[in-house]
Design an enzyme around this catalytic site. Sequence first.
Site: not given
Ligand code: ADP
Length: 214
Positions: A13, A88, A122, A153, A164
Amino acid sequence: MKLIFLGPPGAGKGTQAVGVSAHLGVPHISTGDMFRSAIRNETPTGLEAKRYLDAGELVPDSVTIAMVRERLAMDDCKNGYLLDGFPRTVDQAMALDQIDPPEAVVDINVPDERLLSRLTGRRVCGKCQGTFHISKLEDEHTCPICGGELYQRNDDQPETIATRLKAYHDSTEPLIDYYKGVTEPRLIEGNRLKTVNGDTKPEDVFKNILASLE
Ligand code: ADP
Ligand code: ZN
């Protein structure tokens, strides 16, 4: 254009959002990047979110929705947005439909068994936030775009990745039906979902995404 990228962690994404947002001329809004920056800057949101990110769990909806609501009110969102990592949960999707509804939702499909190696390999640039896979890097520590330092990360460790992926299947996958318009309650009528194969070369995923939006 108001657009959402949906898909599991590691679907690509973030990578695709950079190119597609530039192509469409709308801001790329990544809630993950916003949380990581809030954590670095030790803002109230960052202090609240840190333990969830470290554990690989979702940040509570109240915190996340408030942050996105503020971001979408900014001037650069007048012509649209590309949201990456939000919504999400169904509650987040319903809140967004009340704030500023997306016109299209691109679901990037990648089989689960491919995600683990994508995530453990990554690396992220601390300077430009670009993401790269170690298999494609000449120097594991240096960003091939800007020369910044690459890091891994915190949440790209195998145990956290499992959490996750579970959060994705439990909380986020129901959004596929929500955006198809086949679940109740329905705030917006019609099917907004575009499904794209993400298990191919990045250039081809980019083309597939643009084609799905035509
Ligand atoms: P990835 O898609 O690779 O899991 P992101 O960078 O999008 O990574 O998200 C990392 C973390 O940030 C998630 O595991 C969560 O803890 C938090 N997070 C990001 N977006 C949301 C969301 N919309 N709702 C709740 N938590 C979120
Ligand atoms: Zn860089």
